[in-house]
Scaffold this motif. Sequence first.
Motif, PDB file in Angstrom:
ATOM      1  N   PRO A   1      -3.479   4.267  -4.261  1.00  0.00           N
ATOM      2  CA  PRO A   1      -2.442   3.223  -4.222  1.00  0.00           C
ATOM      3  C   PRO A   1      -1.783   3.026  -5.575  1.00  0.00           C
ATOM      4  O   PRO A   1      -2.278   3.482  -6.607  1.00  0.00           O
ATOM      5  N   ILE A   2      -0.666   2.339  -5.565  1.00  0.00           N
ATOM      6  CA  ILE A   2       0.020   1.984  -6.805  1.00  0.00           C
ATOM      7  C   ILE A   2      -0.750   0.845  -7.473  1.00  0.00           C
ATOM      8  O   ILE A   2      -1.138  -0.121  -6.803  1.00  0.00           O
ATOM      9  N   PRO A   3      -1.012   0.923  -8.779  1.00  0.00           N
ATOM     10  CA  PRO A   3      -1.715  -0.181  -9.454  1.00  0.00           C
ATOM     11  C   PRO A   3      -1.004  -1.511  -9.250  1.00  0.00           C
ATOM     12  O   PRO A   3       0.231  -1.582  -9.234  1.00  0.00           O
TER      13      PRO A   3
ATOM     14  N   LEU B   1       3.476  -3.413  -9.481  1.00  0.00           N
ATOM     15  CA  LEU B   1       4.225  -3.872  -8.309  1.00  0.00           C
ATOM     16  C   LEU B   1       4.942  -5.193  -8.557  1.00  0.00           C
ATOM     17  O   LEU B   1       5.457  -5.794  -7.622  1.00  0.00           O
ATOM     18  N   VAL B   2       4.972  -5.636  -9.812  1.00  0.00           N
ATOM     19  CA  VAL B   2       5.598  -6.916 -10.130  1.00  0.00           C
ATOM     20  C   VAL B   2       7.081  -6.879  -9.753  1.00  0.00           C
ATOM     21  O   VAL B   2       7.818  -5.964 -10.152  1.00  0.00           O
TER      22      VAL B   2
ATOM     23  N   ARG C   1       0.809  -1.218   0.000  1.00  0.00           N
ATOM     24  CA  ARG C   1       0.000   0.000   0.000  1.00  0.00           C
ATOM     25  C   ARG C   1       0.844   1.269   0.000  1.00  0.00           C
ATOM     26  O   ARG C   1       0.347   2.356  -0.305  1.00  0.00           O
ATOM     27  N   ILE C   2       2.125   1.169   0.323  1.00  0.00           N
ATOM     28  CA  ILE C   2       2.997   2.349   0.351  1.00  0.00           C
ATOM     29  C   ILE C   2       3.175   2.877  -1.065  1.00  0.00           C
ATOM     30  O   ILE C   2       3.436   2.114  -2.003  1.00  0.00           O
ATOM     31  N   ASN C   3       3.050   4.199  -1.245  1.00  0.00           N
ATOM     32  CA  ASN C   3       3.186   4.795  -2.571  1.00  0.00           C
ATOM     33  C   ASN C   3       4.205   5.933  -2.543  1.00  0.00           C
ATOM     34  O   ASN C   3       4.823   6.206  -1.504  1.00  0.00           O
ATOM     35  N   GLU C   4       4.357   6.583  -3.691  1.00  0.00           N
ATOM     36  CA  GLU C   4       5.396   7.608  -3.820  1.00  0.00           C
ATOM     37  C   GLU C   4       5.150   8.835  -2.942  1.00  0.00           C
ATOM     38  O   GLU C   4       6.097   9.304  -2.287  1.00  0.00           O
ATOM     39  N   PRO C   5       3.937   9.408  -2.872  1.00  0.00           N
ATOM     40  CA  PRO C   5       3.749  10.556  -1.968  1.00  0.00           C
ATOM     41  C   PRO C   5       4.071  10.229  -0.511  1.00  0.00           C
ATOM     42  O   PRO C   5       4.694  11.033   0.192  1.00  0.00           O
ATOM     43  N   GLY C   6       3.645   9.041  -0.059  1.00  0.00           N
ATOM     44  CA  GLY C   6       3.964   8.661   1.316  1.00  0.00           C
ATOM     45  C   GLY C   6       5.449   8.534   1.548  1.00  0.00           C
ATOM     46  O   GLY C   6       5.977   8.992   2.575  1.00  0.00           O
TER      47      GLY C   6
END
Length: 371
Positions: free
Chosen positions: A255-257, A261-262, A184-189
């Motif tokens: 969230p990141i698609p 995340l592969v 669930r961690i993304n770039e803005p976070g």
Amino acid sequence: VIVQRSLSAKNLSHAKGGSVLGGYLKIFPMFFIVMPGMISRALYPDEVGCVDPDICQRVCGAAVGCSNIAYPKLVIELLPDGLRGLMIAVMMAALMSSLTSIFNSSSTLFVIDIWQRIRRKASEQELMIVGRVFILILVVISILWIPIIQSANSGKLFDYIQSITSYLAPPITALFILAIFCKRINEPGAFWGLMVGLAVGLVRMILEFIYSTPSCGEEDRRPAVLKDLHYLYFALILCVLTAIVIVLISLCTPPIPEEKLVCLTWWTRHRKAPTIDLKNYKSRAAQINPADGESALVESTDSAKPPCWKMLYLWFCGLSTGPTPTLSQEERAALERRLTSIEEKPLWKIVCNVNAILLLTVNVFLWAYFG
């Protein structure tokens, strides 16, 4: 430095084995630093263990203490001429090796993450030159920073290194752990978590420089955050604070698609990326830029030898003086599959995993026993 070396490893077993070996080597400095310090303190109590600021200033040029000369004084005073020169050469070689690793990693970060954003079409030659100029700037800054190091943390170099690490490294540690184990961690976070952690760590570091540690016998008038909170405890608090900011901002933003995340997290490490039709990809690339569609798939045929001054210039900058071969799309795809594979041989997988568990066990015991 360690992360860059791991990412450039030949395969996953090499990366794990190198990291485990580095972890084993990091155990020895505790004995290499503590034992010579105790010996030097016992042999030279009035010099290494000086308390009076006037005496310390006369002995080593620093009023806050002379513990930094403990090991060099043992080398100079006790070793014979031949071994003394050999040991000094070893110390200088180790120092140069550490500095070159740090400078190269810093220049890589600057060139890739900053300069390429400013100059998106910069050539490899330009990136190489900018990286080396940036290293020169770092060297100058390092030399100018020496007086601050001498006056910080009661003049104890080891404490200074550990404290600076405690102010700057915890946000990166929190981000790496969360990014690997939480999808669930993304770039803005990640970005704002690093910014908040860096700001809090810099505030503590600046306070350390403003309020110097008092000498023996003097009253400690520093703020409570410095006087009552050790930098190692501060590192734990900063790590938790950064993790909270990263999680909160990530939950408040998209969230990141899943398909992106592969192979990027622990839970998606075995997923395969969607295959690309190389023939269609090649034809589309040629349509986008017909002039370069075919020429980019063959080796350079420019065999003209550059002038001597240019060859000397390229050699000095560490650049190739010959034609650069270009891989075809099929060759590039095969190379990428080989480089990104996380498959391991069963034997070395077991060896690396067992040593990793053993290393963690030894470190936990040493921290608990000596702490």
